[in-house]
Motif scaffolding. Structure first.
Motif, PDB file in Angstrom:
ATOM      1  N   TYR A  52     110.796  -6.868  14.663  1.00  0.00           N
ATOM      2  CA  TYR A  52     111.711  -6.635  12.481  1.00  0.00           C
ATOM      3  C   TYR A  52     110.370  -5.735  12.431  1.00  0.00           C
ATOM      4  CZ  TYR A  52     113.515 -11.613  12.604  1.00  0.00           C
ATOM      5  OH  TYR A  52     114.185 -12.766  13.405  1.00  0.00           O
ATOM      6  N   ALA A  53     111.302  -4.630  12.194  1.00  0.00           N
ATOM      7  CA  ALA A  53     111.199  -3.219  12.231  1.00  0.00           C
ATOM      8  C   ALA A  53     111.359  -2.801  10.776  1.00  0.00           C
ATOM      9  CB  ALA A  53     110.868  -1.888  13.152  1.00  0.00           C
TER      10      ALA A  53
ATOM     11  N   ASN B  72     113.243  -6.143  22.117  1.00  0.00           N
ATOM     12  CA  ASN B  72     113.918  -5.753  20.975  1.00  0.00           C
ATOM     13  C   ASN B  72     113.624  -5.501  19.603  1.00  0.00           C
ATOM     14  OD1 ASN B  72     115.547  -7.135  22.932  1.00  0.00           O
ATOM     15  ND2 ASN B  72     114.935  -9.137  22.733  1.00  0.00           N
ATOM     16  N   ARG B  73     113.764  -4.688  18.909  1.00  0.00           N
ATOM     17  CA  ARG B  73     113.736  -4.415  17.941  1.00  0.00           C
ATOM     18  C   ARG B  73     115.399  -3.991  16.872  1.00  0.00           C
ATOM     19  NH1 ARG B  73     115.233   0.376  14.712  1.00  0.00           N
ATOM     20  NH2 ARG B  73     113.206   1.398  13.062  1.00  0.00           N
TER      21      ARG B  73
ATOM     22  N   ALA C 187     112.691   3.595  22.917  1.00  0.00           N
ATOM     23  CA  ALA C 187     112.051   2.737  24.077  1.00  0.00           C
ATOM     24  C   ALA C 187     112.418   1.277  22.811  1.00  0.00           C
ATOM     25  CB  ALA C 187     110.567   2.818  24.013  1.00  0.00           C
ATOM     26  N   GLY C 188     112.728   1.571  22.043  1.00  0.00           N
ATOM     27  CA  GLY C 188     113.146  -0.051  21.546  1.00  0.00           C
ATOM     28  C   GLY C 188     114.344  -0.317  21.399  1.00  0.00           C
ATOM     29  N   VAL C 189     115.161  -1.124  21.966  1.00  0.00           N
ATOM     30  CA  VAL C 189     115.940  -2.124  22.120  1.00  0.00           C
ATOM     31  C   VAL C 189     116.742  -2.681  20.858  1.00  0.00           C
ATOM     32  CG1 VAL C 189     117.741  -3.172  24.333  1.00  0.00           C
ATOM     33  CG2 VAL C 189     115.025  -2.022  24.526  1.00  0.00           C
ATOM     34  N   LEU C 190     118.116  -2.464  20.627  1.00  0.00           N
ATOM     35  CA  LEU C 190     118.708  -2.499  19.473  1.00  0.00           C
ATOM     36  C   LEU C 190     118.973  -3.523  19.979  1.00  0.00           C
ATOM     37  CD1 LEU C 190     119.824   0.548  18.304  1.00  0.00           C
ATOM     38  CD2 LEU C 190     118.030  -1.116  17.378  1.00  0.00           C
TER      39      LEU C 190
END
Length: 337
Positions: A41-42, A66-67, A20-23
């Protein structure tokens, strides 16, 4: 000069209870004016973050994440520091708690509802525990079949002529896992132990090599993050995990709200969700890491945390004296060479 630890004096309070994280393109990070956006910030890879981001999206459909993936905690904090005067990120997630303590000026101290349920708590509310990760001694049972000779402690690995041969060990300059192991060694046995251990060590460039070499039988003994070791054993790898009886090295996986975050309310919601029972059950079931909560049992194949004798490493010392500790380790390696 030798630097010693102060046992029991760390900032850590450890209380044990029972896609689900959106790049997003890096250049546009944090520039949205939408208050319901979180720029993340992952540090961990998508295999860790995506299952939990999917659950967050379902629970909070009005908040867009926003990942932005970064290769390590050091790089993530370097980016946050570079953006200090104009923060572009809202949350940093991943890496161990002592690095958050070392960079406390970059993180907003916030107390969140789910902090109360975690077994590891920062009294200053800088870091928020998202998982617990312990390191075990890994023995390749094909390379080192004599179970009676398997190490039971860190101390065993520093014995002259250690029966298992060379012990794979990543340089702690590049490996956060090895840095945790090093500070545990010094805490338990001081620097004279390190001087003896490195004579038995096969020094490697990074954690991946340290893990793979024992799995592949290139060394008889190494160290491994327990979650990876358990997965490999389930897949048929001929390795055995041993938790040192003199003290177990571990890391508190963490997250924090970046100081000055443009979307602070949404960031707090996100970090609090990471500690929720729903997210923590996903951490156990899908990521196969230990939960930071006391009410979510350990993944299959891992012993309950209550059974482990955890080394009491002074977190403040490990964070503030990192450069000196690494320099002292380098001196030990050079002397052993």
């Amino acid at each position: 000069m030798r630097y010693a630890t102060t046992l029991g004096a760390g900032l850590l309070t450890l209380a044990l209870t029972g896609c689900a994280g959106v790049l997003t393109n890096n250049a546009t990070a944090g520039q949205s004016g939408d208050d319901n956006t979180v720029t993340l910030y992952a540090v961990s890879g998508p295999e860790v973050t995506d299952p939990i981001l999917g659950a967050f999206k379902s629970k909070h459909p009005g908040i867009k994440v926003n990942r932005i993936g970064l290769p390590g905690t050091g790089e993530a904090f370097a980016r946050v520091r570079a953006e200090k005067d104009r923060p572009l990120g809202d949350v940093i997630w991943g890496g161990s708690s002592e690095l958050y303590t070392a960079n406390a000026d970059l993180i907003a101290p916030v107390e969140l509802p789910n902090d109360a349920a975690t077994v590891a708590k920062d009294p200053d509310h800088i870091w928020h525990a998202t998982d617990l990760l312990f390191q075990a001694i890994a023995v390749n049972t094909d390379k080192f079949p004599d179970a009676a000779g398997h190490p039971k402690t860190f101390a065993d690995l520093a014995e002259p002529g250690y029966a298992g041969g060379k012990v794979g060990f990543a340089t702690p300059k590049s490996s956060g896992t090895s840095y945790s192991l090093l500070t545990t060694m010094v805490t338990l046995h001081d620097w004279d132990y390190v001087d003896r251990f490195v004579k038995n060590a096969r020094m490697l460039d990074g954690s991946t090599a340290m893990f793979n070499m024992v799995k592949d039988g290139e060394v008889g003994t190494s160290f491994i993050n327990e979650d990876l070791g358990a997965k490999w054993i389930d897949a048929g790898a001929k390795i055995k995990l041993i938790y040192p009886e003199d003290g177990v090295s571990g890391q508190i996986g963490s997250a924090g709200v970046i100081k000055g975050a443009k979307h602070e309310a949404a960031a707090k919601t996100f970090v609090d969700f990471l500690m929720s029972k729903e997210a923590q059950q996903i951490m156990v079931d899908e990521v196969q890491r230990r939960s930071s909560r006391g009410d979510v049992p350990a993944p299959k194949g891992l012993p309950p945390v209550e059974q482990l004798k955890r080394a009491d490493v002074d977190e403040k010392w490990a964070a503030e004296k990192k450069d000196e500790i690494l320099a002292e380790f380098d001196d030990a390696v050079k002397s052993a060479g």
